[in-house]
Enzyme design. Structure first.
Site, short mmCIF file in Angstrom:
data_model
loop_
_atom_site.label_atom_id
_atom_site.label_comp_id
_atom_site.label_asym_id
_atom_site.label_seq_id
_atom_site.Cartn_x
_atom_site.Cartn_y
_atom_site.Cartn_z
N LYS A 123 0.89 -1.18 0.00
CA LYS A 123 0.00 0.00 0.00
C LYS A 123 0.92 1.23 0.00
O LYS A 123 1.41 1.65 1.04
CB LYS A 123 -0.88 -0.02 1.24
N GLU B 92 9.36 1.09 11.00
CA GLU B 92 10.43 2.06 10.74
C GLU B 92 9.77 3.43 10.77
O GLU B 92 9.11 3.83 9.81
CB GLU B 92 11.07 1.80 9.37
N CYS C 223 14.19 9.97 6.46
CA CYS C 223 13.98 9.62 7.86
C CYS C 223 15.27 9.71 8.65
O CYS C 223 15.30 10.23 9.75
CB CYS C 223 13.40 8.22 7.95
N GLU D 150 10.23 16.75 14.17
CA GLU D 150 10.78 16.22 12.91
C GLU D 150 10.26 17.10 11.78
O GLU D 150 9.11 17.00 11.38
CB GLU D 150 10.33 14.77 12.71
N1 LIG Z 1 12.41 4.78 9.88
C1 LIG Z 1 12.45 4.74 8.56
O1 LIG Z 1 13.11 3.89 7.97
C2 LIG Z 1 11.68 5.76 7.76
C3 LIG Z 1 11.92 5.87 6.38
C4 LIG Z 1 11.21 6.81 5.63
C5 LIG Z 1 10.27 7.62 6.25
N2 LIG Z 1 10.06 7.51 7.58
C6 LIG Z 1 9.11 8.40 8.24
O2 LIG Z 1 7.94 8.56 7.44
C7 LIG Z 1 7.35 9.82 7.69
C8 LIG Z 1 7.03 10.50 6.37
O3 LIG Z 1 6.22 9.69 5.60
P1 LIG Z 1 4.64 9.87 5.48
O4 LIG Z 1 4.27 11.30 5.75
O5 LIG Z 1 4.20 9.23 4.21
O6 LIG Z 1 4.13 8.99 6.71
P2 LIG Z 1 2.61 8.65 7.11
O7 LIG Z 1 2.72 7.92 8.41
O8 LIG Z 1 1.73 9.82 7.03
O9 LIG Z 1 2.12 7.67 5.95
C9 LIG Z 1 2.80 6.48 5.66
C10 LIG Z 1 1.83 5.48 5.06
O10 LIG Z 1 0.87 5.08 6.04
C11 LIG Z 1 -0.43 5.15 5.47
N3 LIG Z 1 -1.36 5.39 6.58
C12 LIG Z 1 -1.76 6.59 7.11
N4 LIG Z 1 -2.57 6.38 8.17
C13 LIG Z 1 -2.68 5.03 8.32
C14 LIG Z 1 -3.33 4.19 9.26
N5 LIG Z 1 -4.07 4.70 10.27
N6 LIG Z 1 -3.19 2.85 9.14
C15 LIG Z 1 -2.44 2.32 8.14
N7 LIG Z 1 -1.79 3.06 7.22
C16 LIG Z 1 -1.91 4.41 7.31
C17 LIG Z 1 -0.34 6.27 4.46
O11 LIG Z 1 -1.38 6.19 3.53
C18 LIG Z 1 1.04 5.99 3.86
O12 LIG Z 1 0.99 4.98 2.89
C19 LIG Z 1 8.37 10.59 8.50
O13 LIG Z 1 7.99 10.57 9.85
C20 LIG Z 1 9.64 9.77 8.33
O14 LIG Z 1 10.59 9.91 9.35
C21 LIG Z 1 10.73 6.59 8.35
#
Ligand SMILES: NC(=O)c1ccc[n+]([C@@H]2O[C@H](COP(=O)([O-])OP(=O)(O)OC[C@H]3O[C@@H](n4cnc5c(N)ncnc54)[C@H](O)[C@@H]3O)[C@@H](O)[C@H]2O)c1
Length: 468
Positions: free
Chosen positions: A169, A242, A276, A374
């Protein structure tokens, strides 16, 4: 020769769907399907139906497919990179779109190459047992928009290698990149082992709570990670989370500011700061503080930002308006509070797209929200410290701990400092360099579970001891 238009046509819905906009220009890149709960059920059922056959293959047979998938990515590398650049915004050049597509192939090949033998265990009486890793079943993979292709491969490659089938997804901001990547991968894989369902939060929630999904690989924000823990609880799904970071870098007084400036810059500004494990808070000893600020400013001013398809650019726009507003508001609040703008912080009003200039902020209080939240954009607060204990305490003060770095001319001293930092990875004289063979994961609220390497593979298996 496959073109971007071919890839877009292959993933376009027959009707309806959603227009996806280029964050650099506002132009429409293409249309992505909006899948429903029924589509998700169908994908999970199809993935489940073929899992026993896929799981019954040997590791070397599945590795063969991963290598074929890597070949397919390489054969389509340029149109994939152009599509990624148009949808995500990142430039083709620099450590950006072409680099990301190259990393997809590299991770597939590395994951195919790992040796995973059963571990032999000996009990108190000298009896033997073996620790095996069986497939879990169907793995759901939920990803973010910052490195959409590479993170998808980080999730799917070990899952497939371990005999699971996968339903992905992607982020609603970058579905086309992941749909196109999966289309290319599926030219090399057996039918139905890899599916993509495209949609927003509801589809993610349905995947995380789905009764026939066995594990969720999630990369995204800490807030969403917590929601996934809740929605997956009833089915006791395995989770690898992650999550968000806010990485600290500590520059010790013996570091050479000019020598480290470019690596510091890329540690912080790779992918225009939307990473991230990017350097998000830089702690510099007072003796060399101004020299580091000046050296970093020199590098920052030389790095061109603009539309991704222009080969001159190495920095791009923020991926979306919400992200742009977060960064702009945090920088404005920091300067209103008296912090010093070294470079940037003056977005152009006449430019289309979500461009926020490369920004260095000095003389900032460690409790300022630009430091403690962040901000996921091209802004770096630089904080002065006078002794290393104080710097370590500031680095450890937050409830996240993904990466960190220590910068010094003395590697032994740097390692001692590294061992006192609460983070999943601490780099010395570099920041954010991930490798498919080195385990990667967060400490504290940056998540749990490991990706990459043998440890990452084991996380996609169900451990089983066969004793006697
Ligand atoms: N630790 C790592 O390896 C890593 C790597 C890349 C990004 N990140 C983190 O990701 C964030 C940025 O990405 P983002 O804004 O897309 O994150 P997000 O959490 O808003 O969304 C990530 C995904 O989760 C889905 N999603 C949203 N709500 C959900 C729910 N309630 N249940 C299931 N899925 C849901 C979204 O549609 C999307 O596909 C930053 O916090 C960054 O640090 C972490």
């Amino acid at each position: 020769m496959t073109t971007v238009e071919d890839l877009l046509a292959a993933v376009r819905p027959l009707e309806g769907g959603r227009e996806i906009e280029d964050p650099a220009t506002g132009e429409v890149v293409g249309r992505a399907p909006e899948h429903t709960a029924a589509d998700l059920d169908a994908a999970v059922a199809a993935a489940r139906a073929v899992q026993p056959g896929w799981g019954a293959l040997t590791h070397s047979q599945r590795s063969h497919y991963l290598n074929l998938a890597a070949d397919a990515v390489e054969a389509h590398a340029e149109p994939l990179a152009v599509l990624l650049s148009r949808e995500q915004g990142k430039p083709l050049n620099g450590p950006n779109a072409r680099f990301e597509v190259g990393a997809c192939a590299a991770w597939l090949r590395a994951t195919a190459s790992f040796e995973l033998e059963p571990e032999v265990l000996v009990d108190d009486e000298g009896g033997l047992a073996e620790l095996h890793y069986r497939p879990l079943g169907v793995v759901g993979a939920i990803g973010p928009w910052n490195w959409p292709m590479m993170i998808s491969v980080w999730q799917l490659a070990p899952a497939l290698r371990m005999g699971n089938t996968v339903v992905m997804k992607p982020s609603e901001y970058t579905p086309l990149s992941v749909l196109a990547l999966a289309h290319v991968l599926n030219t090399a894989m057996p039918a139905d082992v890899l599916h993509v369902v495209s949609g927003g939060r509801e589809v993610g929630e349905a995947l995380a709570s789905h009764p026939h999904v066995d594990k969720i690989m999630f990369t995204g924000s800490t807030a969403t990670g917590k929601a996934i823990i809740r929605s997956s609880a009833d089915t006791v799904k395995r989770l690898t989370l992650e999550l968000g970071g806010n990485d600290a870098g500590i520059v010790l007084p013996d570091a050479d500011p000019k020598a480290i400036a470019e690596d510091l810059f890329w540690g912080a500004f790779i992918n225009t700061g939307q990473t991230c494990a990017a350097l998000k808070r830089l702690y510099v000893h007072e003796n060399i503080y101004e020299d580091v600020v000046v050296a970093l400013a020199g590098v920052a001013e030389a790095m061109p930002m603009g539309v991704g398809l222009d080969e001159n650019n190495v920095l791009g726009p923020l991926q979306n308006k919400a992200q742009y507003d977060i960064v702009a508001n945090l920088v404005r609040a920091a300067t209103d509070a008296g912090a010093r703008v070294v470079v940037g912080a003056n977005p152009r009003a006449d430019q289309p797209g979500y461009f926020y200039p490369t920004t260095l902020i000095a003389d900032i209080d460690n409790n300022n929200p630009l430091v403690t939240e962040e901000q996921f954009g091209p802004a770096l607060p630089i904080i002065k410290y006078s002794n290393v204990d104080e710097a370590i305490a500031m680095a450890n003060a937050l409830d996240v701990g993904l990466g960190a770095s220590v910068w010094s001319a003395d590697p032994a001293q740097a390692r001692e400092v590294a061992a006192r930092i609460e983070a999943g990875t601490v780099w010395i004289n570099k920041h954010g360099a991930v490798d498919p063979r080195m385990p990667f994961g967060g400490a504290k609220q940056s998540g749990y579970g490991l990706e990459f390497g043998i440890e990452g593979l084991k996380g996609l298996g169900s451990p089983q001891v066969i004793s006697g």
